[in-house]
Scaffold this active site. Sequence first.
Site, PDB file in Angstrom:
ATOM      1  N   ASN A  51     -13.306   8.606  -2.553  1.00  0.00           N
ATOM      2  CA  ASN A  51     -13.024  10.029  -2.352  1.00  0.00           C
ATOM      3  C   ASN A  51     -12.351  10.626  -3.586  1.00  0.00           C
ATOM      4  O   ASN A  51     -12.679  11.732  -4.024  1.00  0.00           O
ATOM      5  CB  ASN A  51     -12.101  10.230  -1.148  1.00  0.00           C
ATOM      6  CG  ASN A  51     -12.785   9.988   0.185  1.00  0.00           C
ATOM      7  OD1 ASN A  51     -14.009   9.872   0.260  1.00  0.00           O
ATOM      8  ND2 ASN A  51     -11.991   9.884   1.243  1.00  0.00           N
ATOM      9  N   ARG A 182      -1.891   1.272   6.402  1.00  0.00           N
ATOM     10  CA  ARG A 182      -2.722   1.252   7.607  1.00  0.00           C
ATOM     11  C   ARG A 182      -2.328   0.016   8.419  1.00  0.00           C
ATOM     12  O   ARG A 182      -2.898  -1.064   8.232  1.00  0.00           O
ATOM     13  CB  ARG A 182      -4.209   1.194   7.250  1.00  0.00           C
ATOM     14  CG  ARG A 182      -4.706   2.373   6.416  1.00  0.00           C
ATOM     15  CD  ARG A 182      -4.762   3.647   7.253  1.00  0.00           C
ATOM     16  NE  ARG A 182      -5.392   4.732   6.512  1.00  0.00           N
ATOM     17  CZ  ARG A 182      -4.737   5.613   5.776  1.00  0.00           C
ATOM     18  NH1 ARG A 182      -3.414   5.518   5.679  1.00  0.00           N
ATOM     19  NH2 ARG A 182      -5.382   6.582   5.131  1.00  0.00           N
ATOM     20  N   ASP A 296      -6.178  11.789  -0.124  1.00  0.00           N
ATOM     21  CA  ASP A 296      -6.989  11.405  -1.277  1.00  0.00           C
ATOM     22  C   ASP A 296      -7.203  12.607  -2.193  1.00  0.00           C
ATOM     23  O   ASP A 296      -7.138  12.491  -3.418  1.00  0.00           O
ATOM     24  CB  ASP A 296      -8.347  10.872  -0.814  1.00  0.00           C
ATOM     25  CG  ASP A 296      -8.219   9.739   0.185  1.00  0.00           C
ATOM     26  OD1 ASP A 296      -7.225   8.994   0.118  1.00  0.00           O
ATOM     27  OD2 ASP A 296      -9.109   9.616   1.050  1.00  0.00           O
TER      28      ASP A 296
END
Length: 373
Positions: A51, A182, A296
Amino acid sequence: MSSPTGTAAVDVTDTDVICLGESMVTFLPSRPGRLADVPSFDRAIGGAESNVACALAAAGHRTRWVGRVGTDGFGDHLIHAIAGYGVDTSAVGRDPERPTGIYFRTATDRATDAHEVVYYRRGSAASAMSPDTVPAAAVTGARVLHLSGITPALSDDCLALMRRLTARGPGRPLVSFDVNHRPGLWRDPAGARVLLDLARGADLVFVGEDEAADAWGLEGPAAIRAALPEPAAVVVKQGALGATEFARPGFAAPATPARHTEAPEDREEPGPGADGPAVHEPAPAVDITAPVGAGDAFAAGYLSALLRSLPARDRLRHGHLMAAAALTVPGDVAVPPATAHADRLAALPDADWGKLRLGPGWTTSGAEEGHAP
């Protein structure tokens, strides 16, 4: 192009930013609802590092994405789609034994319990990235190497690669690291500590105030900077409140690409040092279409301004503007505003910047979508 199997051939053309990490094919729902009820999906691409590469390339920078995909059709699609943004994909490896990762998500806001994401990435080609499958030449020849905390969570081999890339040594590029914690990806309960150690090896760190609290128990930007004294700059993202940069005087991107065979460029040595004044910039109000890809995009906007040697205020504002571009489209990657348009907005007086409100279509309208009263 990539070699059909194993290690990719590498184009050594000078590059502004190399982004290394996993990219997956994303399936976006055709309408809101549970995954069980959505009748069809539109195919797109998603991956934190790709991204960033796509957004920077769309903004006119020379970028390379380094990753690993299967020899399947989804791998073909990823390489074609990412290259379509102007990103160099010559260093992408193809794995004949492992598939390209994919995931499905609902259209609902990620902040609600109704949001669903289903990943099919275990044992993917990207999880086989390692010091052996990613040649050193693939990650050199750039001014900046951008990494994220998603990669080390994929496998032990990926973690070994990340340890190599964040080890300080002669001739490496400026290493940018987005923490991207995450918890669901980590098999090791010590994953948060691993991310802290990797961040300390970087030159520039992006981290959300909320994720630093969750991962490390740190409250507030000053505490986060105190826990990360080694990087030359730390940018703390604070959601709708804005972002705060801590940086040592003279912090800048290298003027020329680094080479792993060269002596280090004459720039500030890594290690703890005294910061200049912290700089905080509020985020503009945004009419959100989908809250995906904003982090991002912020990194891409900030890095774009850093590559152009803009000051801290403008780096943060360009980060906010690129994030607003992502927030006002359904997918992960948005068309950035034209450079002149973004520069005009970033140069607004503080009072006018504080009134800015951006909605869908603002990046192509040539002017901001009105102001808050």
